[in-house]
Design a protein around this motif. Sequence first.
Motif, mmCIF file in Angstrom:
data_model
loop_
_atom_site.group_PDB
_atom_site.id
_atom_site.type_symbol
_atom_site.label_atom_id
_atom_site.label_comp_id
_atom_site.label_asym_id
_atom_site.label_seq_id
_atom_site.Cartn_x
_atom_site.Cartn_y
_atom_site.Cartn_z
ATOM 1 N N THR A 18 0.691 -1.245 0.136
ATOM 2 C CA THR A 18 -0.086 -0.198 -0.016
ATOM 3 C C THR A 18 0.827 1.204 0.225
ATOM 4 O O THR A 18 0.715 2.052 -0.759
ATOM 5 N N THR A 21 2.102 1.837 -3.523
ATOM 6 C CA THR A 21 1.153 2.361 -4.502
ATOM 7 C C THR A 21 0.850 3.910 -4.159
ATOM 8 O O THR A 21 0.765 4.715 -4.987
ATOM 9 N N VAL A 25 1.218 7.153 -6.570
ATOM 10 C CA VAL A 25 0.130 8.053 -6.941
ATOM 11 C C VAL A 25 0.498 9.531 -6.489
ATOM 12 O O VAL A 25 0.360 10.330 -7.429
ATOM 13 N N LEU A 271 0.085 4.246 -14.502
ATOM 14 C CA LEU A 271 -0.323 4.304 -13.009
ATOM 15 C C LEU A 271 -1.704 3.513 -12.852
ATOM 16 O O LEU A 271 -2.043 2.887 -11.823
ATOM 17 N N THR A 275 -2.011 0.524 -10.220
ATOM 18 C CA THR A 275 -2.959 0.787 -8.947
ATOM 19 C C THR A 275 -4.143 -0.347 -9.230
ATOM 20 O O THR A 275 -4.741 -1.032 -8.101
ATOM 21 N N THR A 278 -2.934 -3.626 -7.916
ATOM 22 C CA THR A 278 -2.827 -3.550 -6.623
ATOM 23 C C THR A 278 -4.168 -3.856 -5.857
ATOM 24 O O THR A 278 -4.334 -4.802 -4.930
ATOM 25 N N GLY A 311 -10.322 2.217 -2.574
ATOM 26 C CA GLY A 311 -9.730 2.779 -3.894
ATOM 27 C C GLY A 311 -9.849 4.378 -3.657
ATOM 28 O O GLY A 311 -8.796 5.292 -4.004
ATOM 29 N N ALA A 315 -6.662 6.821 -3.396
ATOM 30 C CA ALA A 315 -6.255 7.814 -4.339
ATOM 31 C C ALA A 315 -6.452 9.237 -3.999
ATOM 32 O O ALA A 315 -5.461 10.095 -4.483
ATOM 33 N N THR A 361 -10.274 1.524 -11.037
ATOM 34 C CA THR A 361 -9.526 0.474 -10.680
ATOM 35 C C THR A 361 -10.180 -0.579 -9.717
ATOM 36 O O THR A 361 -9.495 -1.460 -9.055
#
Length: 381
Positions: A18, A21, A25, A271, A275, A278, A311, A315, A361
């Motif tokens: 996490t 990721t 981002v 990306l 993502t 993930t 998500g 994000a 995603t």
Amino acid sequence: MKYFPLVWAGLTRKKLRTLFTFLSVIVAFLLFGLLQGVNAAFSQGVEGAHLDRLVVQGKVSMTDQLPLAFGTRIASVPGVSGVTYGTWFGGYYQDPKNNIFSFPVDVASYFDLFPEIRLPVEQRAALAKTRTGAVIGRRLAEKYGWKIGDNIPIKSTIWTNRDGTSDWNFQVVGIFASPDDPSLEQRLFFNNDYFDEARSFEKGLVGWYSVRIDNPAHATAIAQAIDQLFTNSDHETKTVTEKEFTQSFLKQIGDINFIVSSIIGAVFFALLFLTGNTMMQSVHERVTEFAVLKTIGYSDRAVLAIVIAEGLMLALAAALLGLAGSSAAFPLLESVVGVPHLPISVLGLGLFYALVLALVTTLLPGLRVARLNLVDALAGR
């Protein structure tokens, strides 16, 4: 709030994954904010062009110089209510990185044609009387600590002085403001008479003419009439709107919009896969856990919402940090783009992209757990 512990537990189940990721981002939106901010700043300059002004430039290239004598002939065209001229000086202060947007202009007419440049009358008079005088924008003065009476050395990447050097010295006789277009406050204007006398080549020529017209609806007809005056001459012209001229000027640097869009597109394409992978992996590892939630009473919509919320939290939080970083760093680009702050529109667009990224995603893995077959899921099949 009763769902938050479940969302948080899902995000922190594999902390290292996490974290990486999340950092990816952040970097993506930091890059987005800076690049899109530059693009938006240049676009503001284009969109802010006045509809009642035309620009007369060389037909082949905007770098072609035009004779000073053209001004009188252009002024005689019906519909033209004002004419002035300017030239790109290509100046910098001490280091080539310190660009100074400098222009030799006709003091008697330039500031009448550009009322958005607010220069006090007495300072304009001082500029007309001072051979080596210059007026500078408020932001430029603040950046370098310049004040009225200072002598400032400016070097040119194009024009050499009669002594063969690229060194030019100016005396600051005025500081102007431009509340409607802050980018103008990064500029320096000086006397074209001094420039034409002191430069070592191409005397009696100017870079372009700016023309005020009485009715923007007649712009095309007036532009054609001006160009017809100089057809088959040694200096044929191309008359365009101020907006078109600004766009062509920016394209001398490069197609900013295309470059920025290409980079941002490539970054977000990568990306999206990162993502998405993930989230797919995270949900796949917790299929049994989601089955248990559904067994104890969570509806299909509830488990779908939990996945989407994971998500969104990832994000949006990363995007906010990335955009905050680009907003903090954007003032460092002020000397290049002329805008001191990241445009608000870029922040809004960035958050919208973060929202889209989260939905794209998480929707597929979310729908998967919403449609779970409980028997197979609990059996690990």
